[in-house]
Write a protein that holds these residues in place. Structure first.
Motif, PDB file in Angstrom:
ATOM      1  N   ARG A  67      -2.989  28.713  -1.250  1.00 35.26           N
ATOM      2  CA  ARG A  67      -1.964  29.187  -0.312  1.00 35.26           C
ATOM      3  C   ARG A  67      -2.556  30.080   0.775  1.00 35.26           C
ATOM      4  O   ARG A  67      -1.920  31.010   1.251  1.00 35.26           O
ATOM      5  N   SER A 115      -4.848  22.713   3.876  1.00 33.96           N
ATOM      6  CA  SER A 115      -4.400  22.198   5.182  1.00 33.96           C
ATOM      7  C   SER A 115      -5.578  22.007   6.126  1.00 33.96           C
ATOM      8  O   SER A 115      -5.640  21.017   6.860  1.00 33.96           O
ATOM      9  N   GLU A 131       4.585  19.993  -7.080  1.00 36.59           N
ATOM     10  CA  GLU A 131       5.390  20.414  -5.935  1.00 36.59           C
ATOM     11  C   GLU A 131       4.523  20.971  -4.808  1.00 36.59           C
ATOM     12  O   GLU A 131       4.771  20.699  -3.626  1.00 36.59           O
ATOM     13  N   ALA A 132       3.495  21.732  -5.149  1.00 29.95           N
ATOM     14  CA  ALA A 132       2.618  22.310  -4.123  1.00 29.95           C
ATOM     15  C   ALA A 132       1.960  21.216  -3.286  1.00 29.95           C
ATOM     16  O   ALA A 132       1.836  21.334  -2.064  1.00 29.95           O
ATOM     17  N   SER A 133       1.545  20.133  -3.934  1.00 34.86           N
ATOM     18  CA  SER A 133       0.927  19.023  -3.209  1.00 34.86           C
ATOM     19  C   SER A 133       1.932  18.371  -2.258  1.00 34.86           C
ATOM     20  O   SER A 133       1.622  18.100  -1.098  1.00 34.86           O
ATOM     21  N   HIS A 134       3.140  18.139  -2.727  1.00 32.01           N
ATOM     22  CA  HIS A 134       4.171  17.559  -1.857  1.00 32.01           C
ATOM     23  C   HIS A 134       4.424  18.461  -0.641  1.00 32.01           C
ATOM     24  O   HIS A 134       4.557  17.982   0.482  1.00 32.01           O
ATOM     25  N   ARG A 135       4.466  19.762  -0.874  1.00 37.01           N
ATOM     26  CA  ARG A 135       4.674  20.700   0.247  1.00 37.01           C
ATOM     27  C   ARG A 135       3.498  20.670   1.230  1.00 37.01           C
ATOM     28  O   ARG A 135       3.684  20.765   2.441  1.00 37.01           O
ATOM     29  N   LEU A 136       2.273  20.537   0.708  1.00 34.27           N
ATOM     30  CA  LEU A 136       1.086  20.431   1.567  1.00 34.27           C
ATOM     31  C   LEU A 136       1.221  19.235   2.512  1.00 34.27           C
ATOM     32  O   LEU A 136       0.977  19.348   3.711  1.00 34.27           O
ATOM     33  N   TRP A 137       1.589  18.082   1.956  1.00 31.66           N
ATOM     34  CA  TRP A 137       1.683  16.875   2.782  1.00 31.66           C
ATOM     35  C   TRP A 137       2.777  17.015   3.830  1.00 31.66           C
ATOM     36  O   TRP A 137       2.568  16.671   4.999  1.00 31.66           O
ATOM     37  N   LEU A 138       3.941  17.526   3.445  1.00 31.73           N
ATOM     38  CA  LEU A 138       5.017  17.735   4.432  1.00 31.73           C
ATOM     39  C   LEU A 138       4.586  18.681   5.545  1.00 31.73           C
ATOM     40  O   LEU A 138       4.820  18.425   6.724  1.00 31.73           O
ATOM     41  N   LYS A 139       3.949  19.774   5.156  1.00 29.91           N
ATOM     42  CA  LYS A 139       3.490  20.769   6.126  1.00 29.91           C
ATOM     43  C   LYS A 139       2.544  20.150   7.152  1.00 29.91           C
ATOM     44  O   LYS A 139       2.514  20.564   8.315  1.00 29.91           O
TER      45      LYS A 139
END
Length: 147
Positions: free
Chosen positions: A83, A88, A115-123
């Motif tokens: 984080r 990124s 969930e952290a991986s999914h958030r990385l890709w969206l970001k």
């Protein structure tokens, strides 16, 4: 330190320290691994914060001559370094490399529980496509971005 391509001796060192990453490292003519390292203030020690390993392949569709870069694994090793933008930065480095090589997309797969991986890709501007099985279960998601 900037993100850069791993040298063979660095990959050997990584494999010695983290033997579980061996099966996911991409090699050969179309594989590459990028590292982000950080030196201590005293510069006595450099440590790898994270890495991404990628393979480039022709897209297996009846279109011919279109290529993609597939992120096989991305990892930031220690909780204290997560984080902080490292993953990124690694993703952005892959996007740059893929564009330079003429790939039309970058894809990856992530476990549905991550969930952290999914958030990385969206970001980072990726689309998420859940991999729905015939029984309705969803083991993970394919993510992709058009370059």
């Amino acid at each position: 330190m900037p993100i850069r391509r791993a040298q063979p001796c660095e990959l050997t060192t990584l494999l010695e320290r983290y033997p579980g990453i061996g099966p996911v490292l991409c090699g050969g003519e179309n594989g590459y691994t990028l590292l982000e390292q950080q030196g201590t203030l005293a510069q006595r020690e450099n440590r790898v914060i994270g890495f991404v390993s990628v393979f480039r392949r022709e897209i297996p569709a009846p279109l011919g001559g279109l290529w993609e870069d597939f992120i096989n694994v991305i990892e930031v090793f220690e909780e204290r370094d997560r984080r902080q933008g490292t993953a990124s930065a690694l993703v952005q480095a892959v996007l740059t490399a893929a564009r330079e090589k003429g790939s039309i997309q970058v894809r990856a797969y992530c476990d549905i529980r991550n969930e952290a991986s999914h958030r990385l890709w969206l970001k980072n501007g990726f689309c998420i496509s859940p991999a729905v099985q015939s029984d309705g279960s969803i083991p993970g998601s394919f993510v992709s971005i058009r370059l």
